[in-house]
Write a protein that holds these residues in place. Structure first.
Motif, PDB file in Angstrom:
ATOM      1  N   GLY A 193       0.795  -1.222   0.000  1.00  0.00           N
ATOM      2  CA  GLY A 193       0.000   0.000   0.000  1.00  0.00           C
ATOM      3  C   GLY A 193       0.822   1.263   0.000  1.00  0.00           C
ATOM      4  O   GLY A 193       0.269   2.350  -0.233  1.00  0.00           O
ATOM      5  N   ASP A 194       2.139   1.165   0.274  1.00  0.00           N
ATOM      6  CA  ASP A 194       2.996   2.353   0.227  1.00  0.00           C
ATOM      7  C   ASP A 194       3.157   2.841  -1.208  1.00  0.00           C
ATOM      8  O   ASP A 194       3.213   2.057  -2.154  1.00  0.00           O
ATOM      9  CB  ASP A 194       4.380   2.043   0.809  1.00  0.00           C
ATOM     10  CG  ASP A 194       4.349   1.883   2.315  1.00  0.00           C
ATOM     11  OD1 ASP A 194       3.279   2.132   2.906  1.00  0.00           O
ATOM     12  OD2 ASP A 194       5.384   1.494   2.892  1.00  0.00           O
ATOM     13  N   ALA A 195       3.250   4.161  -1.356  1.00  0.00           N
ATOM     14  CA  ALA A 195       3.454   4.751  -2.679  1.00  0.00           C
ATOM     15  C   ALA A 195       4.904   4.555  -3.108  1.00  0.00           C
ATOM     16  O   ALA A 195       5.829   4.964  -2.405  1.00  0.00           O
ATOM     17  CB  ALA A 195       3.106   6.230  -2.660  1.00  0.00           C
ATOM     18  N   LEU A 196       5.099   3.913  -4.247  1.00  0.00           N
ATOM     19  CA  LEU A 196       6.447   3.659  -4.771  1.00  0.00           C
ATOM     20  C   LEU A 196       6.929   4.770  -5.688  1.00  0.00           C
ATOM     21  O   LEU A 196       8.037   5.282  -5.538  1.00  0.00           O
ATOM     22  CB  LEU A 196       6.473   2.326  -5.517  1.00  0.00           C
ATOM     23  CG  LEU A 196       6.323   1.057  -4.686  1.00  0.00           C
ATOM     24  CD1 LEU A 196       6.277  -0.156  -5.597  1.00  0.00           C
ATOM     25  CD2 LEU A 196       7.479   0.930  -3.708  1.00  0.00           C
ATOM     26  N   CYS A 197       6.093   5.136  -6.653  1.00  0.00           N
ATOM     27  CA  CYS A 197       6.499   6.136  -7.635  1.00  0.00           C
ATOM     28  C   CYS A 197       5.266   6.764  -8.248  1.00  0.00           C
ATOM     29  O   CYS A 197       4.142   6.304  -8.041  1.00  0.00           O
ATOM     30  CB  CYS A 197       7.394   5.518  -8.717  1.00  0.00           C
ATOM     31  SG  CYS A 197       6.570   4.232  -9.687  1.00  0.00           S
ATOM     32  N   GLU A 198       5.502   7.829  -8.998  1.00  0.00           N
ATOM     33  CA  GLU A 198       4.429   8.514  -9.722  1.00  0.00           C
ATOM     34  C   GLU A 198       4.562   8.195 -11.203  1.00  0.00           C
ATOM     35  O   GLU A 198       5.637   8.370 -11.787  1.00  0.00           O
ATOM     36  CB  GLU A 198       4.505  10.023  -9.490  1.00  0.00           C
ATOM     37  CG  GLU A 198       4.207  10.436  -8.050  1.00  0.00           C
ATOM     38  CD  GLU A 198       4.290  11.935  -7.843  1.00  0.00           C
ATOM     39  OE1 GLU A 198       4.760  12.629  -8.777  1.00  0.00           O
ATOM     40  OE2 GLU A 198       3.891  12.419  -6.773  1.00  0.00           O
ATOM     41  N   ILE A 199       3.469   7.720 -11.785  1.00  0.00           N
ATOM     42  CA  ILE A 199       3.430   7.338 -13.204  1.00  0.00           C
ATOM     43  C   ILE A 199       2.537   8.311 -13.952  1.00  0.00           C
ATOM     44  O   ILE A 199       1.392   8.557 -13.546  1.00  0.00           O
ATOM     45  CB  ILE A 199       2.906   5.901 -13.376  1.00  0.00           C
ATOM     46  CG1 ILE A 199       3.774   4.908 -12.590  1.00  0.00           C
ATOM     47  CG2 ILE A 199       2.854   5.519 -14.853  1.00  0.00           C
ATOM     48  CD1 ILE A 199       5.180   4.768 -13.100  1.00  0.00           C
ATOM     49  N   GLU A 200       3.055   8.880 -15.046  1.00  0.00           N
ATOM     50  CA  GLU A 200       2.232   9.731 -15.910  1.00  0.00           C
ATOM     51  C   GLU A 200       1.579   8.865 -16.980  1.00  0.00           C
ATOM     52  O   GLU A 200       2.253   8.248 -17.797  1.00  0.00           O
ATOM     53  CB  GLU A 200       3.069  10.819 -16.567  1.00  0.00           C
ATOM     54  CG  GLU A 200       2.230  11.756 -17.437  1.00  0.00           C
ATOM     55  CD  GLU A 200       3.072  12.757 -18.214  1.00  0.00           C
ATOM     56  OE1 GLU A 200       2.490  13.666 -18.825  1.00  0.00           O
ATOM     57  OE2 GLU A 200       4.308  12.610 -18.223  1.00  0.00           O
ATOM     58  N   THR A 201       0.253   8.806 -16.931  1.00  0.00           N
ATOM     59  CA  THR A 201      -0.488   8.049 -17.928  1.00  0.00           C
ATOM     60  C   THR A 201      -0.900   8.975 -19.055  1.00  0.00           C
ATOM     61  O   THR A 201      -0.422  10.106 -19.160  1.00  0.00           O
ATOM     62  CB  THR A 201      -1.716   7.397 -17.281  1.00  0.00           C
ATOM     63  OG1 THR A 201      -2.678   8.428 -16.954  1.00  0.00           O
ATOM     64  CG2 THR A 201      -1.342   6.662 -16.002  1.00  0.00           C
ATOM     65  N   ASP A 202      -1.802   8.494 -19.903  1.00  0.00           N
ATOM     66  CA  ASP A 202      -2.305   9.330 -20.991  1.00  0.00           C
ATOM     67  C   ASP A 202      -3.344  10.325 -20.501  1.00  0.00           C
ATOM     68  O   ASP A 202      -3.846  11.124 -21.285  1.00  0.00           O
ATOM     69  CB  ASP A 202      -2.905   8.461 -22.104  1.00  0.00           C
ATOM     70  CG  ASP A 202      -3.966   7.524 -21.559  1.00  0.00           C
ATOM     71  OD1 ASP A 202      -4.082   7.419 -20.331  1.00  0.00           O
ATOM     72  OD2 ASP A 202      -4.685   6.900 -22.363  1.00  0.00           O
ATOM     73  N   LYS A 203      -3.699  10.287 -19.211  1.00  0.00           N
ATOM     74  CA  LYS A 203      -4.703  11.196 -18.677  1.00  0.00           C
ATOM     75  C   LYS A 203      -4.209  12.024 -17.507  1.00  0.00           C
ATOM     76  O   LYS A 203      -4.585  13.182 -17.372  1.00  0.00           O
ATOM     77  CB  LYS A 203      -5.939  10.392 -18.218  1.00  0.00           C
ATOM     78  CG  LYS A 203      -6.682   9.695 -19.346  1.00  0.00           C
ATOM     79  CD  LYS A 203      -7.410  10.656 -20.238  1.00  0.00           C
ATOM     80  CE  LYS A 203      -8.268   9.938 -21.272  1.00  0.00           C
ATOM     81  NZ  LYS A 203      -8.972  10.846 -22.157  1.00  0.00           N
ATOM     82  N   ALA A 204      -3.414  11.435 -16.622  1.00  0.00           N
ATOM     83  CA  ALA A 204      -3.014  12.128 -15.402  1.00  0.00           C
ATOM     84  C   ALA A 204      -1.774  11.466 -14.833  1.00  0.00           C
ATOM     85  O   ALA A 204      -1.244  10.494 -15.377  1.00  0.00           O
ATOM     86  CB  ALA A 204      -4.155  12.111 -14.381  1.00  0.00           C
ATOM     87  N   VAL A 205      -1.314  12.018 -13.713  1.00  0.00           N
ATOM     88  CA  VAL A 205      -0.200  11.434 -12.965  1.00  0.00           C
ATOM     89  C   VAL A 205      -0.788  10.626 -11.815  1.00  0.00           C
ATOM     90  O   VAL A 205      -1.493  11.165 -10.963  1.00  0.00           O
ATOM     91  CB  VAL A 205       0.751  12.522 -12.431  1.00  0.00           C
ATOM     92  CG1 VAL A 205       1.859  11.897 -11.592  1.00  0.00           C
ATOM     93  CG2 VAL A 205       1.350  13.310 -13.584  1.00  0.00           C
ATOM     94  N   VAL A 206      -0.510   9.324 -11.797  1.00  0.00           N
ATOM     95  CA  VAL A 206      -1.107   8.406 -10.837  1.00  0.00           C
ATOM     96  C   VAL A 206       0.002   7.786  -9.995  1.00  0.00           C
ATOM     97  O   VAL A 206       1.101   7.501 -10.490  1.00  0.00           O
ATOM     98  CB  VAL A 206      -1.913   7.293 -11.555  1.00  0.00           C
ATOM     99  CG1 VAL A 206      -2.574   6.364 -10.556  1.00  0.00           C
ATOM    100  CG2 VAL A 206      -2.957   7.913 -12.469  1.00  0.00           C
ATOM    101  N   THR A 207      -0.283   7.588  -8.704  1.00  0.00           N
ATOM    102  CA  THR A 207       0.680   6.973  -7.796  1.00  0.00           C
ATOM    103  C   THR A 207       0.600   5.459  -7.907  1.00  0.00           C
ATOM    104  O   THR A 207      -0.488   4.878  -7.859  1.00  0.00           O
ATOM    105  CB  THR A 207       0.409   7.406  -6.350  1.00  0.00           C
ATOM    106  OG1 THR A 207       0.498   8.832  -6.265  1.00  0.00           O
ATOM    107  CG2 THR A 207       1.433   6.802  -5.406  1.00  0.00           C
TER     108      THR A 207
END
Length: 501
Positions: free
Chosen positions: A87-101
């Motif tokens: 459940g810990d946040a590892l990284c931020e991923i930019e998708t084709d819509k938004a930046v998701v954790t």
């Protein structure tokens, strides 16, 4: 105990080695196999053996939206060697819509960051990191051979080896110094090429200095009579050994021709006539792809209506007195949702095979961001009040601009609204967001003088606040007659806010 099953050794020995209570003796430990070893030696063997090292947990680039094909690693929130829990946040991923954790699915230690932050265009399923169990040697974790670092995906600069067309450019320019430059008619160009003549050997008599067919024929006559003893210089023999015959034909004429500008080189000053490539984000690329598909595959039809906002503005002023702040756009969202509830035939989508009536009324609201246009969704808008809609719009708009929208907050929707009134636009048409069937384009409200009648029937001028709305509809599911009736009902609902209660 699970580790002891993998090792196939005595559980008492395992408790002794890891320091569990129940085995306090010091010295030699006798294993079931009959051989003995000192505790320190066995401890070193215990940590160096590969038997206790399970396979590392792979962190793969996930699919965070239905249209996502690639992702960008924006930032790693954990460092190598740092303990993580499920459940810990590892990284931020930019998708084709938004930046998701991206959250961890298991407990352990982040052993290896395979894809550094800032990497772009990482394909789905590519390995981006590794997690090992607690107690394992994370510093010497090996990247699995079956999954290696993803190869670079976007290298559009590779198809740039186009020096071939540029080889002919200096060949052309060798003829230009010391010669006059003329504008040639097509017929004159053919004659000059056929007889190996140069326009600079004659005089242009055509309008605006054009070298005409007659001027070229005069040169031919002068050549036949011997008055022109020297033909135009042709450096073709020098280019013949290294260039094929098609290149030789293009290098023949001495007069200038339009040249294709060279491709701009990133990091270097632009040459005259070149352009600068702007890197496109995943969001921009997906928006461009979907808009192109929409305009080329969806038969758009348009209908426009003017709505009087007098009653809405009065209700809004009354709400402000009670410290309730709502916008005109909130009333428009509510009016559209109520109208869709009254006319479920418009609340449909097209999935490629036929229309489907949707059981929910979720309104997608277009929000302009630095990365592109996003459409967060107001869920079940028909059942929400004006103030609840206003709060949802504010919260979702902020998350959209910050790039923090969750996939469930922008995926889906049954009807879209795009409002450019705050930018001073009177009216416009919007592109449908498939698989939705309609989108409503809203302009600014403006004062307009209209001729009305009073109670006694006398004509008088009154100032009205009008707003223009244009609905783009998919003609496959919402025909012109149905779109017209929808706008009529929408206009009635918006002009009478009591109907929105």
């Amino acid at each position: 105990m699970a580790a002891s099953w993998r090792l196939g050794c005595d559980p008492r020995l395992l408790r002794y080695l890891v320091g569990f209570p129940g085995c306090r003796s010091v010295g030699l430990v006798k294993v079931a196999l009959g051989w003995s070893v000192s505790r320190g030696a066995y401890w070193r063997w215990f940590h160096s053996t590969q038997w206790l090292r399970g396979d590392p947990i792979k962190i793969l680039m996930p699919s965070l939206s239905p249209t996502m094909e690639e992702g960008n690693v924006v930032k790693w929130l954990k460092k190598e060697g740092e303990a993580v829990s499920a459940g810990d946040a590892l990284c931020e991923i930019e998708t084709d819509k938004a930046v998701v954790t991206l959250d961890a699915s298991d407990d352990g230690i982040l052993a290896k960051i395979v894809v550094e932050e800032g990497s772009k265009n990482i394909r789905l399923g590519s390995l981006i990191g590794l997690i090992v169990e607690e107690g394992e040697d994370w510093k010497h974790v090996e990247i699995p051979k079956d999954v290696g670092p993803p190869p670079p995906v976007s290298k559009p600069s590779e198809p740039r080896p186009s020096p071939e067309p540029q080889i002919s450019i200096p060949v052309k320019k060798e003829h230009i110094p010391g010669t006059l430059r003329f504008r040639l008619s097509p017929a004159a160009r053919n004659i000059l090429e056929k007889h190996s003549l140069d326009a600079s050997q004659g005089t242009a008599t055509g309008p605006r200095g054009i070298f005409t067919k007659e001027d070229a024929l005069r040169l031919v006559q002068l050549k036949q009579t011997g008055k022109i003893t020297e033909s135009r210089p042709t450096p073709a023999p020098a280019a013949t050994p290294t260039a094929p015959s098609p290149l030789q034909t293009t290098a023949g004429p001495s007069y200038p021709r339009p040249m294709i500008p060279p491709v701009s080189t990133p990091g270097q000053p632009n040459a005259v006539g070149t352009f600068t490539e702007i890197p496109a984000s995943n969001i921009r690329r997906v928006i461009a792809k979907r808009l192109t598909e929409s305009k080329s595959t969806v038969p758009h039809a348009y209908a426009t209506a003017d709505c009087d906002l007098g009653a809405v503005l009065k209700v809004r002023q009354d709400l402000v007195k009670d410290d309730i702040k709502v916008s005109v756009n909130d009333f428009i969202i509510k009016a559209a949702a109520v109208t869709l509830k009254q006319m479920p035939d418009v609340n449909v989508s097209w999935d490629g095979e036929g229309p489907k009536q949707l059981p929910f009324i979720d309104i997608s609201v277009a929000v302009a961001t630095d990365k592109g246009l996003l459409t967060p969704i107001i869920k079940d808008a028909a059942a929400k009040g004006i103030q609840e809609i206003a709060d949802s719009v504010k919260a979702l708009s902020k998350k959209a601009r910050d790039g923090k929208l969750l996939p469930e907050e922008y995926q889906g929707g049954s009807f879209s609204i795009s409002n450019l009134g705050m930018f001073g636009i009177d009216e416009f048409t919007a592109v449908i967001n498939p698989p939705q069937a309609c989108i409503l384009a809203v302009g600014r409200f403006r004062p307009v003088l209209k001729l009305t009648e009073d109670e006694e029937g006398n004509a008088k001028l009154q100032q009205r606040q009008l707003i223009t709305v244009t609905m783009s509809s998919d003609s496959r599911v919402v025909d012109d007659e149905l779109a017209t009736r929808f706008l009529k009902s929408f206009k009635a609902n918006l002009e009478n806010p009591i109907r929105l209660a």
